[in-house]
Design a protein around this motif. Structure first.
Motif: not given
Length: 117
Positions: A29-30, A76-77, A80, A83
């Motif tokens: 996911n990441a 953005d990373t 992620q 998240k």
């Protein structure tokens, strides 16, 4: 004898984890890594460039070498990683050559992500 270009380069990284499924989910996911299972106690991962493995056959501990990943879009990373369940342990900071942050994965391994932007 000609050199293959791999001499004295990082070729493989192995993480001792408590739960292979959780590690797969987090790194998939990441970072979009792909996986190949080799039995219940071992899973190989690939980031498209480097391969490594997750194993449940060793002692899970934090520390060791700092593995640093590169990201075109650091913000953005970071999102992620959060998240996917990662914990930011050092927020984004600047250093000569770019910016980076450090995070802990679900087993407590500290890694970093850097960008030259």
């Amino acid at each position: 004898m000609a050199s293959s270009g791999k001499d004295k380069r990082i070729d493989y990284i192995e993480f001792n984890v408590s739960d292979i499924g959780r590690a797969r989910k987090f790194y998939g996911n990441a970072f979009g890594w792909t996986f190949t299972d080799y039995g219940s106690g071992y899973c190989e991962f690939s980031d498209g460039n480097l391969k490594g493995g997750f194993t449940t056959e060793g002692e899970v501990r934090s520390g060791g070498a700092l593995i640093i990943l590169f990201a075109e879009d650091l913000a953005d990373t970071l999102k992620q990683v959060e998240k996917a369940g990662g914990k930011i342990v050092k927020p984004v900071f600047s250093f000569p050559g770019g910016r980076r942050f450090h995070f802990a994965d679900p087993d407590g391994y500290e890694l970093a992500v850097w960008s030259d932007k």
